[in-house]
Design a protein around this motif. Structure first.
Motif, PDB file in Angstrom:
ATOM      1  N   PHE A   1       0.838  -1.204   0.000  1.00  0.00           N
ATOM      2  CA  PHE A   1       0.000   0.000   0.000  1.00  0.00           C
ATOM      3  C   PHE A   1       0.869   1.248   0.000  1.00  0.00           C
ATOM      4  O   PHE A   1       0.616   2.196  -0.755  1.00  0.00           O
ATOM      5  CB  PHE A   1      -0.941  -0.002   1.209  1.00  0.00           C
TER       6      PHE A   1
ATOM      7  N   ASP B   1       2.485   1.625  -3.514  1.00  0.00           N
ATOM      8  CA  ASP B   1       1.548   1.949  -4.591  1.00  0.00           C
ATOM      9  C   ASP B   1       0.905   3.316  -4.418  1.00  0.00           C
ATOM     10  O   ASP B   1       0.272   3.820  -5.358  1.00  0.00           O
ATOM     11  CB  ASP B   1       0.469   0.876  -4.686  1.00  0.00           C
ATOM     12  N   THR B   2       1.040   3.922  -3.231  1.00  0.00           N
ATOM     13  CA  THR B   2       0.512   5.277  -3.042  1.00  0.00           C
ATOM     14  C   THR B   2       1.633   6.312  -2.976  1.00  0.00           C
ATOM     15  O   THR B   2       1.401   7.470  -2.610  1.00  0.00           O
ATOM     16  CB  THR B   2      -0.359   5.353  -1.772  1.00  0.00           C
TER      17      THR B   2
ATOM     18  N   ALA C   1      -5.040  -2.302  -0.347  1.00  0.00           N
ATOM     19  CA  ALA C   1      -4.266  -2.884  -1.449  1.00  0.00           C
ATOM     20  C   ALA C   1      -5.120  -3.857  -2.264  1.00  0.00           C
ATOM     21  O   ALA C   1      -5.793  -3.448  -3.207  1.00  0.00           O
ATOM     22  CB  ALA C   1      -3.000  -3.559  -0.922  1.00  0.00           C
TER      23      ALA C   1
ATOM     24  N   ASN D   1      -7.694  -2.525  -5.141  1.00  0.00           N
ATOM     25  CA  ASN D   1      -7.759  -1.065  -5.085  1.00  0.00           C
ATOM     26  C   ASN D   1      -6.413  -0.510  -5.544  1.00  0.00           C
ATOM     27  O   ASN D   1      -6.344   0.490  -6.240  1.00  0.00           O
ATOM     28  CB  ASN D   1      -8.064  -0.611  -3.650  1.00  0.00           C
ATOM     29  N   CYS D   2      -5.344  -1.206  -5.148  1.00  0.00           N
ATOM     30  CA  CYS D   2      -3.993  -0.937  -5.636  1.00  0.00           C
ATOM     31  C   CYS D   2      -3.532  -2.113  -6.495  1.00  0.00           C
ATOM     32  O   CYS D   2      -4.240  -3.113  -6.619  1.00  0.00           O
ATOM     33  CB  CYS D   2      -3.028  -0.716  -4.474  1.00  0.00           C
TER      34      CYS D   2
ATOM     35  N   ASP E   1      -5.632   1.585  -9.964  1.00  0.00           N
ATOM     36  CA  ASP E   1      -5.267   2.961  -9.620  1.00  0.00           C
ATOM     37  C   ASP E   1      -6.109   3.376  -8.413  1.00  0.00           C
ATOM     38  O   ASP E   1      -7.344   3.460  -8.512  1.00  0.00           O
ATOM     39  CB  ASP E   1      -5.554   3.874 -10.817  1.00  0.00           C
ATOM     40  N   PRO E   2      -5.476   3.645  -7.253  1.00  0.00           N
ATOM     41  CA  PRO E   2      -6.247   3.972  -6.048  1.00  0.00           C
ATOM     42  C   PRO E   2      -6.819   5.383  -6.032  1.00  0.00           C
ATOM     43  O   PRO E   2      -7.207   5.867  -4.963  1.00  0.00           O
ATOM     44  CB  PRO E   2      -5.218   3.778  -4.922  1.00  0.00           C
TER      45      PRO E   2
END
Length: 313
Positions: free
Chosen positions: A111, A114-115, A157, A219-220, A234-235
């Motif tokens: 998470f 990816d953010t 994630a 979500n990710c 793509d969150p």
């Protein structure tokens, strides 16, 4: 169907003079970053706010401590650990407006990666401290998982609901061997038992039935420490990415698995991808795992909630 947003989940919100609550998992990443915690706390304090380290001995206690901190008016919540620690924190901040930040210090930090947070814990905490000083946050989506009885969990994630979840469930039931070898053994046991299962999905109300060995709802993009199972997720787009791995046999699954780290597995003819705001998912005998943590038994409904958390970035 009405869109669900963070505004549908009102909460007290942060106090401007409240402390920065910190949930740290000293065993994350097999303890390799444990000695960094005092330095991380000192650097957070440079933002000019009091820093409060939460006390918890179990996952349930950690989650309760985060919820209590948010209810007491914490100005922000920061987790120091891996995706499991992030998962505990998200249950407390989702939909509240309380800013959140993950400092990656675990085995899997999907998470955080990816953010957009730095992989180095010290660099990540500098990013967080700067955002606190400047009052800077940015909204990111979360996924809300709901069971038929109304039980709800949030995740950031990926939700695993196939072979990967079955392996996790097997490993958690095993007492030996200790460490990562237990997971390796669980993979071997479940590979020997591999069989497609019948899944029933509804994607924004559209039905889809299939035989599959793997279903992931992202979500990710990543789970499991960099496996890009939902590579196009793509969150910030308000949507969930669904990846279905069909009737794989053992040999083919073993051959395709390394491609997941690059995200190229989605080009395999047995893999299909979908995108939806709401995913209803059912199959017999599956316990889901989200952010690597044990969650709800199928059937479940997964909903993308735009802007459900504000990240200190």
């Amino acid at each position: 169907m009405l869109a669900v947003t963070a505004a549908d989940h009102p909460a007290p919100g942060p106090r401007p003079d409240g402390p920065v609550a910190v949930l740290a998992n000293p065993t994350a990443g097999r303890g390799r970053h444990g000695s960094l915690l005092p330095r991380l706390l000192d650097r957070l304090a440079t933002a000019g706010r009091p820093v409060r380290l939460l006390e918890a001995g179990t996952g349930a206690q950690a989650e309760a401590a985060c919820r209590a901190a948010v209810a007491d008016g914490a100005a922000a919540l920061v987790t120091v650990g891996g995706d499991g620690t992030v998962h505990r924190g998200l249950q407390a901040v989702a939909g509240t407006g309380v800013p959140f930040a993950p400092v990656p210090a675990g085995t899997g930090n999907d998470f955080a990666a990816d953010t957009g947070f730095p992989a180095d814990p010290l660099a990540a905490v500098e990013t967080v401290a700067a955002a606190l000083r400047e009052g800077r946050t940015r909204p990111v989506d979360l996924a809300r998982l709901t069971g038929p009885g109304g039980d709800t969990r949030w995740y950031g994630a990926v939700l695993a609901a196939g072979f990967d979840a079955i392996v996790n469930e097997r490993a958690n039931r095993m007492r030996r061997p200790r460490g990562p070898r237990r997971y390796d053994l669980a993979i071997l046991v479940e590979l020997a038992r591999l069989r497609p299962r019948r899944y029933t999905l509804r994607l924004d109300g559209e039905p889809l039935e299939c035989d599959a060995v793997l279903v992931a709802v992202g979500n990710c993009a990543s789970y499991g420490g960099g496996m890009r199972i939902c590579p196009d997720a793509d969150p910030t787009d308000g949507l969930l990415d669904v990846v279905v791995g069909g009737r794989f046999d053992r040999r083919t699954l073993i051959r395709v698995k390394p491609r997941i780290y690059r995200g190229t597995h989605v080009r395999h003819p047995l893999v299909s991808t979908h995108r939806a705001r709401t995913v209803e998912l059912a199959a017999e005998g599956i316990t889901t795992y989200a952010d690597g943590e044990r969650c709800l038994d199928l059937p479940v409904t997964v909903t993308a909630v735009p802007g459900a958390v504000r990240l200190l970035r």
